[in-house]
Scaffold this motif. Structure first.
Motif, mmCIF file in Angstrom:
data_model
loop_
_atom_site.group_PDB
_atom_site.id
_atom_site.type_symbol
_atom_site.label_atom_id
_atom_site.label_comp_id
_atom_site.label_asym_id
_atom_site.label_seq_id
_atom_site.Cartn_x
_atom_site.Cartn_y
_atom_site.Cartn_z
ATOM 1 N N PHE A 53 5.081 0.001 8.908
ATOM 2 C CA PHE A 53 3.729 0.397 7.890
ATOM 3 C C PHE A 53 3.560 -0.521 6.883
ATOM 4 O O PHE A 53 3.762 -0.473 5.815
ATOM 5 N N ARG A 54 2.569 -1.626 7.374
ATOM 6 C CA ARG A 54 2.021 -2.608 6.455
ATOM 7 C C ARG A 54 0.768 -2.282 5.828
ATOM 8 O O ARG A 54 -0.063 -1.840 6.647
ATOM 9 N N THR A 55 0.701 -2.254 4.519
ATOM 10 C CA THR A 55 -0.604 -1.557 4.047
ATOM 11 C C THR A 55 -1.396 -2.867 3.599
ATOM 12 O O THR A 55 -1.757 -3.178 2.571
ATOM 13 N N VAL A 56 -2.042 -3.644 4.805
ATOM 14 C CA VAL A 56 -2.887 -4.869 4.626
ATOM 15 C C VAL A 56 -3.760 -4.705 5.748
ATOM 16 O O VAL A 56 -3.117 -4.881 6.924
ATOM 17 N N PHE A 57 -5.102 -4.540 5.566
ATOM 18 C CA PHE A 57 -5.866 -4.190 6.695
ATOM 19 C C PHE A 57 -7.156 -5.050 6.610
ATOM 20 O O PHE A 57 -7.474 -5.725 5.712
ATOM 21 N N ALA A 58 -7.933 -5.019 7.722
ATOM 22 C CA ALA A 58 -9.083 -5.980 8.118
ATOM 23 C C ALA A 58 -10.232 -5.132 7.885
ATOM 24 O O ALA A 58 -11.198 -4.814 8.931
ATOM 25 N N THR A 95 -6.151 -7.168 1.583
ATOM 26 C CA THR A 95 -5.348 -7.010 0.235
ATOM 27 C C THR A 95 -4.315 -6.039 0.270
ATOM 28 O O THR A 95 -4.408 -4.917 0.918
ATOM 29 N N TRP A 96 -3.394 -6.434 0.161
ATOM 30 C CA TRP A 96 -2.110 -5.723 -0.061
ATOM 31 C C TRP A 96 -2.198 -4.597 -1.048
ATOM 32 O O TRP A 96 -2.592 -4.801 -2.023
ATOM 33 N N HIS A 97 -1.836 -3.067 -0.706
ATOM 34 C CA HIS A 97 -1.933 -2.231 -1.681
ATOM 35 C C HIS A 97 -0.819 -1.250 -1.812
ATOM 36 O O HIS A 97 -0.198 -0.685 -0.594
ATOM 37 N N HIS A 98 -0.223 -0.862 -2.820
ATOM 38 C CA HIS A 98 0.586 0.189 -3.105
ATOM 39 C C HIS A 98 0.064 1.246 -3.857
ATOM 40 O O HIS A 98 -0.707 0.925 -4.902
#
Length: 263
Positions: A53-58, A95-98
Motif C-alpha cells: 500500500f504505497r501512498t503515491v499516485f498519478a 506526492t508521497w503522503h501520510h
C-alpha cells in the motif's frame, strides 16, 4: 444517468495493512472520470505506507476536512501541514503522503481524486514508483533560522475559506478552491428558499451536501440532500440547485476533468 447517493448507501471499504495502518473508506463514486470518497481515522489514528500500500499516485487530490484535525506529511521531503474542519489540502501527482488524526474526535475527510483509479493512477501506478524506505517528518534547516521568513511552499497547499476564488454562477455562490486540467473542487452556497439557474459542465460532477437541505434537479431526477448525501451529475447533463425554506444550503463539489460548459 444522474444518481442520488445517500450517506447510508456509500460503499464501505477498509484500506491498508498492519504496516501502513488501516483506514475506513466510504466510496461515493469511482468512475472513469472521478473518484470521491470519505475516509476516516479514530483520534490518534494514522496511515503511512507499506510495500503493498504505497501512498503515491498519478492524480490530483484535494482533501477537505469534514470533521476533526488532519495532519498531512510528505515522508519524502519532511513537509508537514495541518488542516482543521472546513479547510483543505491540495497536492499533485507523485506526492508521497501520510495522514494523522490529531483531534479529540474522529477524523473524516472528503477526498476528490482525478484522474481516477479506473485509469490506472492509484495502486497499480504506485507499484511502479521507487519504494520509499525511510520516512522523515520535519524539514531540515529551519531550527535556529525561522525568524522573519518562512520556508518556501512545498508539495502541499493548505486552503482555507479566505483562499477561495468567489464567483456567482447562475445565482449560486461558488468558492473555487482549486482548478487544474484534471480536477476542479469548490464550495457552493444557496440562500434559503432560493434557486439557481440551470448549468452544465464538460466533466462529471460529484456534489457532497454539507449543511441545510439542498435540492438538486438533473435530467428529470430530483432529490433533496441532507448533510452526508451526494449527487452524481454525468458530464454534459443540465442541472440546478435550490435551497428549501429550512435555511441556507451548503455543499462541496468536484468536477473532472473540466468544469467548463460543454463546447
Amino acid at each position: 444517468m444522474p444518481t442520488v447517493i445517500r450517506a447510508a448507501d456509500a460503499v464501505r471499504h477498509t484500506w491498508g495493512d498492519e504496516e501502513a495502518g488501516f483506514v475506513e473508506d466510504w466510496i461515493y463514486v469511482s468512475s472513469q472520470l472521478i473518484h470521491t470518497i470519505v475516509f476516516g481515522l479514530p483520534p490518534g489514528g494514522a496511515f503511512r505506507h507499506s510495500e503493498s500500500f504505497r501512498t503515491v499516485f498519478a492524480a490530483d487530490e484535494l482533501l477537505y476536512v469534514l470533521q476533526g484535525t488532519l495532519v498531512l506529511a510528505n515522508p519524502e521531503t519532511g513537509e508537514v501541514v495541518r488542516a482543521e474542519t472546513g479547510e483543505s489540502v491540495f497536492f499533485r501527482r507523485d506526492t508521497w503522503h501520510h495522514g494523522f488524526s490529531y483531534g479529540d474526535e474522529p477524523l473524516r475527510v472528503l477526498e476528490y481524486f482525478a484522474p481516477p483509479p479506473a485509469t490506472g493512477t492509484s495502486g497499480a501506478y504506485a507499484q511502479t514508483r521507487p519504494y520509499l524506505e525511510e520516512s522523515v517528518y520535519a524539514v531540515d534547516g529551519v531550527v535556529g533560522a525561522l525568524a522573519d521568513a518562512r520556508p518556501p511552499g512545498g508539495s502541499f497547499h493548505v486552503l482555507r475559506g479566505e483562499d477561495s476564488v468567489w464567483r456567482l454562477d447562475r445565482g449560486v455562490l461558488v468558492g473555487l478552491l482549486v482548478s487544474t486540467e484534471h480536477l476542479t473542487v469548490g464550495t457552493l452556497t444557496v440562500p434559503a428558499g432560493q434557486s439557481g439557474q440551470e448549468e452544465s459542465h464538460d466533466g462529471e460532477e460529484l456534489l457532497y451536501a454539507r449543511g441545510g437541505e439542498l435540492h438538486v434537479e438533473a435530467a428529470g431526477v430530483e432529490a433533496t440532500l441532507q448533510p452526508g448525501d451526494a449527487f452524481l451529475v454525468p458530464a454534459g447533463v443540465t442541472h440546478r440547485y435550490a435551497a428549501t425554506d429550512a435555511g441556507v444550503a451548503e455543499a462541496v463539489f468536484g468536477v473532472a476533468p473540466s468544469y467548463a460548459p460543454p463546447a
